[in-house]
Design an enzyme around this catalytic site. Structure first.
Site, mmCIF file in Angstrom:
data_model
loop_
_atom_site.group_PDB
_atom_site.id
_atom_site.type_symbol
_atom_site.label_atom_id
_atom_site.label_comp_id
_atom_site.label_asym_id
_atom_site.label_seq_id
_atom_site.Cartn_x
_atom_site.Cartn_y
_atom_site.Cartn_z
ATOM 1 N N HIS A 88 -9.620 -7.299 10.363
ATOM 2 C CA HIS A 88 -10.217 -6.593 8.867
ATOM 3 C C HIS A 88 -11.643 -5.932 9.372
ATOM 4 C CE1 HIS A 88 -7.320 -9.346 7.588
ATOM 5 N NE2 HIS A 88 -7.404 -9.336 6.617
ATOM 6 N N GLU A 140 0.855 -1.724 0.297
ATOM 7 C CA GLU A 140 -0.519 -0.097 -0.064
ATOM 8 C C GLU A 140 0.984 1.319 0.219
ATOM 9 O OE1 GLU A 140 -0.537 -2.698 1.464
ATOM 10 O OE2 GLU A 140 -2.593 -3.387 1.049
#
Lengths: 388, 323, 81
Positions: B128, B59
């Site tokens: 998550h 990322e």
């Protein structure tokens, strides 16, 4: 730390509803200061405090109904700070409560502590509508006063008044029932009556009033009150309280005056130290007391500490009244109507204005013989009105 | 024309790719796989690997590359699979994208769009299931959007791409299967909050994945005779407080529903501003319905218990009204 | 001040003491104090009210003549004449 507790404002009072605080935390208060307005079943009463100090915490919110004896506020004595104050059980409990609250996932603010809950919007709206927010009952969570409460109070203030009056009357009836039932259950009354010539007293009063503007004129009622108070000096067993199985004589004569209310019911608040006051002052105080009793703004000390009660059925009344003692007092003195009657004086029959005085007294404390002498003393005092 | 939220996101990107050759999509699994949430299915075949770029699992790297492309004149759409992984790109977003206009004295702008899925509710466990929209909404220099409806999913991308500064779009993962109607022309603003339901008794303020739950709660409250107004924030930075104030001036009560944790949440920000600007209009202490302050549990019943649910919203309103 | 004005002033003074009084129920020829239930304090306040409102002096010696509402009106009318 001083605890200020809800005082008993009479034998018929078990609980009271706090209408308004007159103090805030941080205020200094002195003896005799009116600190709160409490609604008893009889009236909204200005409650006085008899300690000195600085208000630390208000423990009761407006609108709450609490039993007599409930701590309402704490005061710091001179030299005390919140830190070094000897904490009362109530304040000691507060930290525990907050720990418990912190542990809970949805902490509820502790109810009954601190400032009364009034929503900002309600406060603002009340100002706009000219509604006294302190008189509005809260229907929100934890008794919070909400916008709807204010608007309802504004809209319903006129409509609700008769209902409130009816409630008050019913409440008062209940209170009188309770006190009088207790009196007749517990107090062994004995009754005496004595006709008292009133020629001197009426003549003296007429002459005294002739020189006075109307607003300064005296009523026979104050002459009679003063006479009763002076008679009590010789007969202290008529003046005081029967409590815990024993008579507690009172040092001063705080004479409760039975005042009938126009909408029904009666109250008997005290004029303090009647024996020590001039007739003029007694007249002023009586007029003020009657006015405030009917307006429902009596002070707690007036209701809490009459040491004897006088009932005067007066000019429109009957010849003789036999009263029911208001517990824990031990005597009640009654005055009937002044009536012109045949009367023998110095062997000659004539006409004499007569008032029948009566005594209802507690036989646990005094006997008929003393009661009779008390009425005789009262009779003699009323023959010398100029000395009252 | 009824469509899913997923399809709306896909159509919006498709439209942008067709309309402007400077637009390209970059992210993990956006190409061959068609997107983790299948929002770019078929794009690789249609637009080719130069404009639909699968990236390595980095990322920090590919968000940085997106910033560079934006600075170089392109209009990148960077898809970060979920907000959970965006933490690896925080430095690029917070330190670089958000500050360059200011640091360059206005010489550079970063017309970057970062899309990411957010939220819990799908049994994906603590790592998550984050709702960290407020972290980004805290940062001056970026705009933060939370499309909660099919119309916004369809309409927000175009103005976001047209914005000269970085825009973060949060798509709640629970919403992808939601069905609804896009606006007729497909467009919408990215400046205002939206009133979804009118009511006079209480203002329910929410955003993103909590909107359907809040609307459900409002329906339940209506059955009890409580008229709740529902406001979707839509734009999390800058907040459209005017719409909220307008509503609270009418209802005098506010409950904020926010899937984030209560401490330091967007809900906290809304309440603070109500207290600052709307204090005298409040008829009850404002309230929040947020996620339990625990890592989001895996077990379904625990996860459901941890998140705002209609029943909790209804209960909060009842408590506020003293019912 | 004519008869009606005087009557209105007296009734207003009375209502300040006894708000529940309905004027229509008052009989002018019956004793006022028993009709309205005025005790000696009420009566004094009623007379003080009349004194303040009408600026008439009412010596205590005259009280006995003020029995009915009609007596009060006649008495005041003469005083004001």
């Amino acid at each position: 730390m001083i605890e200020f507790k809800l005082p008993s404002l009479g034998a018929d009072m078990d609980e009271g509803k706090l209408l308004e605080w007159k103090i805030r935390p941080g205020d200094r208060v002195s003896k005799g200061q009116v600190v709160a307005v409490v609604d008893t079943s009889k009236a909204a009463v200005d409650v006085e405090i008899w300690s000195e100090g600085t208000v630390f915490e208000l423990l009761v919110e407006s609108g709450e109904t609490i039993p007599v004896g409930t701590p309402m506020a704490t005061l710091l004595e001179a030299g005390e700070t919140p830190q070094n104050a000897r904490h009362s059980p109530h304040t000691a409990a507060a930290p525990q409560a907050s720990v418990a609250a912190a542990a809970s996932s949805t902490p509820e603010p502790a109810a009954g502590v601190g400032r009364r809950r009034i929503s900002p919007a309600a406060r603002k709206r009340a100002e706009e509508l000219g509604v006294d927010i302190e008189t509005v009952d809260g229907s929100g969570p934890d008794g919070a006063v909400t916008l709807a409460d204010v608007e309802q109070a504004a809209g319903a203030s006129r409509a609700a008044a008769p209902q409130a009056a009816i409630d008050r009357q019913a409440e008062m009836r209940r209170a009188i029932a309770a006190a009088m039932s207790r009196s007749k259950r517990e107090i062994p009354h004995y009754y005496l009556a004595e006709p008292v010539p009133m020629r001197r007293a009426t003549a003296w009063l007429a002459q005294a009033n002739a020189g006075r503007p109307i607003a300064a004129r005296l009523l026979m009622a104050v002459v009679q009150l003063k006479a009763v108070a002076l008679a009590l000096k010789t007969f202290p067993e008529m003046n005081g309280f029967f409590r815990d199985g024993a008579f507690q004589p009172a040092a001063a004569a705080h004479v409760g005056v039975a005042i009938s209310l126009r909408q029904g019911g009666l109250v008997a608040p005290a004029i303090h130290d009647v024996g020590e006051k001039s007739l003029e002052q007694l007249m002023t105080e009586l007029a003020d007391l009657v006015k405030r009793a009917r307006a429902g703004t009596l002070r707690s000390s007036e209701l809490a500490d009459p040491t004897i009660t006088v009932t005067n059925l007066g000019e429109q009344g009957v010849a003789t009244v036999y009263g029911v003692i208001y517990p824990p007092q031990v005597a009640l003195v009654g005055f009937g109507r002044i009536i012109d009657q045949p009367w023998v004086e110095d062997g000659a029959l004539g006409v004499m204005p007569i008032v029948t005085t009566s005594l209802a007294a507690d036989h646990r404390v005094s006997d008929g013989h003393r009661g009779a002498r008390f009425l005789a003393e009262l009779r003699e005092l009323l023959q010398q009105p100029e000395k009252l | 024309m009824k469509m899913t939220y997923r399809e709306a996101v896909r159509q919006a990107m498709h439209e942008a790719l067709v309309a402007d050759p400077r637009v390209f999509l970059m992210g993990e699994d956006v190409g061959k796989y068609g997107g983790s949430y299948a929002c770019s299915l078929g794009f690789l075949e249609e637009f080719g690997p130069e404009r639909i770029r699968d990236t390595p699992l980095s990322e920090l790297g590919f968000v940085g590359a997106g910033i560079g492309a934006a600075l170089g004149g392109l209009r990148p759409i960077v898809e970060v699979m979920t907000v959970n992984f965006s933490l690896l790109a925080l430095d690029q977003i917070v330190n670089t994208a958000a500050t360059l206009r200011h640091m360059s004295g206005g010489q550079f702008s970063v017309p970057l769009v970062v899309r990411m899925a957010t939220g819990a509710g799908r049994q994906l466990a603590a790592q998550h299931s984050h709702s960290l929209e407020n972290w980004y909404a805290h940062i001056p220099g970026i705009k933060v959007l939370a499309p909660a409806t099919v119309a916004d999913a369809r309409g927000m991308l175009a103005p976001a791409l047209a914005d000269p500064d970085p825009v973060i779009i949060f798509e709640h993962a629970q919403l992808y299967n939601l069905e609804g109607e896009p606006a007729e022309d497909g467009h919408c603003d990215i400046a205002t909050a939206a009133l979804h339901r009118e009511g006079a008794d209480v203002s329910l303020v929410t955003y993103g994945g909590s909107l359907p739950k809040t609307l459900a709660a409002a329906g339940q409250l209506a059955a009890e005779g409580i008229a709740a107004e529902v406001i979707d924030l839509r734009v999390l930075r800058p907040l459209d407080m005017a719409t909220i104030f307008h509503s609270v001036r009418k209802t005098h009560k506010a409950v904020v529903v926010d899937e984030g944790w209560k401490s330091g949440s967007l809900a906290a920000e809304v309440l603070a501003r109500l207290a600052e600007e709307c204090f005298y209009e409040l008829d009850a202490p404002p309230a929040r319905v947020c996620s339990a302050e625990v890592p989001i549990p895996y077990a379904r019943h625990l996860e459901e218990a941890a998140l705002p649910q209609p029943a909790r919203i209804v209960a909060a309103v009842r408590r506020m009204l003293g019912k | 001040m004519d008869e009606n004005e005087l009557r209105a002033a007296v009734i207003a003074t009375l209502k300040a003491i006894a708000p529940e009084v309905a004027e229509g129920d008052l009989r002018a020829d019956r004793p006022l104090r028993s009709q309205v239930d005025l005790d000696s304090m009420d009566w004094l306040n009623f007379l003080i009210g009349l004194h303040e409102r009408l600026q008439v002096d009412i010596p205590e010696a005259d009280y006995a003549r003020l029995v009915t509402l009609g007596d009060v009106l006649d008495y005041l009318a003469r005083k004001l004449a």
